[in-house]
Motif scaffolding. Structure first.
Motif, short mmCIF file in Angstrom:
data_model
loop_
_atom_site.label_atom_id
_atom_site.label_comp_id
_atom_site.label_asym_id
_atom_site.label_seq_id
_atom_site.Cartn_x
_atom_site.Cartn_y
_atom_site.Cartn_z
N GLU A 157 0.83 -1.21 0.00
CA GLU A 157 0.00 0.00 0.00
C GLU A 157 0.87 1.26 0.00
O GLU A 157 0.64 2.18 -0.80
CB GLU A 157 -0.93 0.02 1.21
CG GLU A 157 -1.79 1.27 1.27
CD GLU A 157 -2.66 1.32 2.50
OE1 GLU A 157 -3.88 1.14 2.34
OE2 GLU A 157 -2.12 1.55 3.61
N ALA A 158 1.86 1.30 0.87
CA ALA A 158 2.72 2.49 0.96
C ALA A 158 3.43 2.74 -0.38
O ALA A 158 3.51 3.89 -0.83
CB ALA A 158 3.72 2.32 2.09
N LEU A 159 3.92 1.70 -1.01
CA LEU A 159 4.59 1.88 -2.31
C LEU A 159 3.61 2.34 -3.39
O LEU A 159 3.96 3.15 -4.24
CB LEU A 159 5.30 0.59 -2.73
CG LEU A 159 6.55 0.25 -1.92
CD1 LEU A 159 7.12 -1.10 -2.35
CD2 LEU A 159 7.60 1.34 -2.04
N GLU A 160 2.38 1.82 -3.35
CA GLU A 160 1.36 2.28 -4.31
C GLU A 160 1.14 3.78 -4.16
O GLU A 160 1.09 4.52 -5.15
CB GLU A 160 0.04 1.54 -4.09
CG GLU A 160 -1.09 2.07 -4.95
CD GLU A 160 -2.46 1.58 -4.50
OE1 GLU A 160 -3.42 2.37 -4.60
OE2 GLU A 160 -2.57 0.43 -4.06
N PHE A 161 1.02 4.24 -2.92
CA PHE A 161 0.83 5.67 -2.67
C PHE A 161 2.04 6.47 -3.15
O PHE A 161 1.91 7.47 -3.85
CB PHE A 161 0.60 5.94 -1.18
CG PHE A 161 -0.71 5.43 -0.63
CD1 PHE A 161 -1.76 5.02 -1.45
CD2 PHE A 161 -0.90 5.35 0.74
CE1 PHE A 161 -2.96 4.57 -0.93
CE2 PHE A 161 -2.09 4.91 1.28
CZ PHE A 161 -3.13 4.51 0.45
N LEU A 162 3.24 6.03 -2.76
CA LEU A 162 4.46 6.75 -3.12
C LEU A 162 4.73 6.74 -4.62
O LEU A 162 5.25 7.72 -5.17
CB LEU A 162 5.66 6.17 -2.37
CG LEU A 162 5.65 6.40 -0.86
CD1 LEU A 162 6.74 5.57 -0.19
CD2 LEU A 162 5.80 7.88 -0.53
N ASP A 163 4.36 5.67 -5.30
CA ASP A 163 4.59 5.57 -6.75
C ASP A 163 3.80 6.59 -7.55
O ASP A 163 4.10 6.84 -8.72
CB ASP A 163 4.28 4.16 -7.25
CG ASP A 163 5.37 3.16 -6.89
OD1 ASP A 163 6.48 3.59 -6.51
OD2 ASP A 163 5.11 1.94 -6.98
N ARG A 164 2.80 7.21 -6.96
CA ARG A 164 2.06 8.27 -7.66
C ARG A 164 2.95 9.48 -7.93
O ARG A 164 2.67 10.29 -8.79
CB ARG A 164 0.84 8.73 -6.87
CG ARG A 164 -0.17 7.65 -6.61
CD ARG A 164 -0.83 7.18 -7.91
NE ARG A 164 -1.63 6.01 -7.69
CZ ARG A 164 -2.89 6.02 -7.34
NH1 ARG A 164 -3.52 7.16 -7.21
NH2 ARG A 164 -3.53 4.90 -7.13
#
Length: 178
Positions: A157-164
């Motif tokens: 989840e954290a990487l999904e958010f940061l990848d934006r």
């Protein structure tokens, strides 16, 4: 190149200087010079007499959820535009749109809206990115955040958010993470 802007008769405050009767010159949105008294040799410039009003650097607000009935979590380019226009009328030149603790889908939608907004050109304060407030908080110290959506950070989840590519600041509880 623009002919420039001269602001005269202003009380100017900067991080290192205060001028009681100052002047400031800008070209293409950048400050080129400032001083006190009467500016000499400024040529043909658009001139504004500040009439003794205060001239300050623009504010950068790193924690704003919304304005005028709109919120970051609306996940709407239109809401972000309303916020940016409002902040500009109150001295804010740039800001971080702040999320709140919510479901993964709601936070993801808000991040997408910010990314879409930033990719365009809009009037008002400049949206610099997102302040991700939660959901990785300590439930015993969460303030006004919805405790139902507080969770420990999971890598996917954290990487999904940061990848934006729009998150600039994260508020989290390091003592609550694994």
């Amino acid at each position: 190149m623009s002919k420039g802007l001269l602001i005269t008769n202003a009380r100017i405050m900067s991080p290192t200087l205060t001028l009681r009767s100052g002047w400031l010159v800008c070209h293409n949105g950048r400050i080129d010079a400032m001083g006190s008294g009467i500016p000499l040799g400024m040529g043909n410039m658009e001139t504004i007499d500040a009439r003794g009003l205060l001239l300050l650097p623009g504010f950068i607000d790193v924690h704003v959820h919304g304005a005028k009935g709109c919120d970051t979590m609306d996940a709407s380019v239109e809401s972000l535009a309303t916020m940016a226009e409002f902040y500009a009328t109150h001295g804010v030149t740039s800001f971080l749109a702040t999320t709140w603790t919510a479901s993964r889908d709601r936070i993801s939608a808000a991040l997408t809206a910010v990314k879409d907004y930033i990719s365009g050109t809009h009037p008002g304060a400049q949206l610099l990115g997102v302040h991700l407030e939660g959901p990785y908080l300590n439930p015993s110290k969460c303030g006004a955040q919805n405790a139902e959506h507080i969770r420990r950070a999971m890598q996917d989840e954290a990487l999904e958010f940061l990848d934006r590519g729009v998150i600039r600041l994260v508020s989290l509880a390091p003592e609550y993470q694994e």
